[in-house]
Design a protein around this motif. Structure first.
Motif, short mmCIF file in Angstrom:
data_model
loop_
_atom_site.label_atom_id
_atom_site.label_comp_id
_atom_site.label_asym_id
_atom_site.label_seq_id
_atom_site.Cartn_x
_atom_site.Cartn_y
_atom_site.Cartn_z
N ALA A 10 -14.69 -2.09 -8.71
CA ALA A 10 -15.89 -2.07 -7.86
C ALA A 10 -15.50 -1.76 -6.42
O ALA A 10 -16.11 -0.93 -5.76
N VAL A 11 -14.44 -2.40 -5.94
CA VAL A 11 -13.94 -2.14 -4.60
C VAL A 11 -13.48 -0.69 -4.50
O VAL A 11 -13.80 0.02 -3.54
N ARG A 12 -12.77 -0.22 -5.51
CA ARG A 12 -12.29 1.17 -5.51
C ARG A 12 -13.45 2.17 -5.51
O ARG A 12 -13.38 3.20 -4.85
N MET A 13 -14.50 1.87 -6.27
CA MET A 13 -15.65 2.76 -6.30
C MET A 13 -16.30 2.85 -4.92
O MET A 13 -16.65 3.92 -4.45
N LEU A 14 -16.43 1.71 -4.27
CA LEU A 14 -17.01 1.69 -2.92
C LEU A 14 -16.10 2.41 -1.93
O LEU A 14 -16.59 3.11 -1.03
N MET A 15 -14.80 2.29 -2.09
CA MET A 15 -13.86 3.00 -1.23
C MET A 15 -14.01 4.52 -1.41
O MET A 15 -13.99 5.27 -0.45
N TYR A 16 -14.17 4.94 -2.65
CA TYR A 16 -14.35 6.36 -2.93
C TYR A 16 -15.61 6.86 -2.24
O TYR A 16 -15.60 7.90 -1.57
N CYS A 17 -16.70 6.13 -2.40
CA CYS A 17 -17.96 6.52 -1.76
C CYS A 17 -17.82 6.56 -0.25
O CYS A 17 -18.33 7.48 0.41
N ALA A 18 -17.13 5.61 0.32
CA ALA A 18 -16.93 5.58 1.78
C ALA A 18 -16.10 6.77 2.23
O ALA A 18 -16.42 7.41 3.23
N ALA A 19 -15.06 7.09 1.48
CA ALA A 19 -14.20 8.22 1.84
C ALA A 19 -14.96 9.55 1.71
O ALA A 19 -14.68 10.50 2.42
N ASN A 20 -15.93 9.58 0.82
CA ASN A 20 -16.71 10.79 0.58
C ASN A 20 -17.84 10.95 1.59
O ASN A 20 -18.60 11.91 1.55
N GLY A 21 -17.98 10.01 2.48
CA GLY A 21 -18.99 10.10 3.53
C GLY A 21 -20.39 9.93 2.98
O GLY A 21 -20.61 9.16 2.05
N GLU A 22 -21.33 10.66 3.53
CA GLU A 22 -22.72 10.54 3.11
C GLU A 22 -23.04 11.38 1.88
O GLU A 22 -24.15 11.33 1.37
N LYS A 23 -22.07 12.13 1.41
CA LYS A 23 -22.28 12.96 0.23
C LYS A 23 -22.33 12.09 -1.02
O LYS A 23 -21.74 11.03 -1.06
N LEU A 24 -23.03 12.57 -2.02
CA LEU A 24 -23.11 11.84 -3.28
C LEU A 24 -21.77 11.93 -4.02
O LEU A 24 -21.14 12.99 -4.05
N SER A 25 -21.36 10.83 -4.60
CA SER A 25 -20.16 10.78 -5.42
C SER A 25 -20.61 10.68 -6.87
O SER A 25 -21.53 9.93 -7.18
N ARG A 26 -19.94 11.40 -7.73
CA ARG A 26 -20.31 11.38 -9.14
C ARG A 26 -19.33 10.50 -9.92
O ARG A 26 -18.13 10.50 -9.65
#
Length: 154
Positions: A10-26
């Motif tokens: 869950a933390v890793r998923m949120l980190m990925y989203c944060a690193a990806n900025g405002e763009k959608l992460s799949r």
């Protein structure tokens, strides 16, 4: 105490989203980046969405993103949503307790203080802190700086 894989990812998923900025992460991209199954990430996604830590966008070009800045999401926020129990000993659990010292035990007090200290430390760290601690996180996760994903030759 040991945190579950659910909390870890869950933390890793949120980190990925944060690193990806405002763009959608799949989810398939996140799963590939971490080498974990998509099904597992979808299971984790439900409590995160319900708690308002992740926002989902449906459709062909849909995905997930953080609904607020990563600097406003603490590790405590994630842990309290993904962990089922913080019972470190029998005396933390509800119901009948067999220990005759439950009302006057120093262990209970010490463990409660330790758990509160653990929570306090987690409240002091955000998803943003974790992302900023890894300057090459976008490269490591396969996210280009411009937000476009790297495409490997097939």
């Amino acid at each position: 105490m040991r945190l579950t894989k659910q909390t870890n990812y869950a933390v890793r998923m949120l980190m990925y989203c944060a690193a990806n900025g405002e763009k959608l992460s799949r989810i398939p991209e996140i799963a590939k980046a971490y080498g974990v199954s998509e099904l597992f990430l979808f299971k984790i996604l439900q409590p995160l969405t319900k708690a308002g830590l992740v926002e989902t966008v449906r459709g062909r070009n849909g995905g997930v993103r953080l609904p607020k800045p990563a600097s406003e999401i603490s590790l405590y926020d994630v842990v309290k949503v993904t962990e089922d129990s913080f019972a470190m000993a029998e005396c933390f659990e509800a119901g009948e307790i067999e220990c005759p010292l439950v009302d006057s035990c120093g262990l209970n007090t010490a463990l409660r203080k330790a758990l509160n200290a653990f929570f306090e430390v987690l409240q002091g760290y955000t998803i943003d802190d974790l992302v900023k601690a890894r300057p090459q996180i976008n490269f490591l996760l396969g996210i280009e700086e411009s937000g476009r994903r790297q495409i490997s030759a097939a």
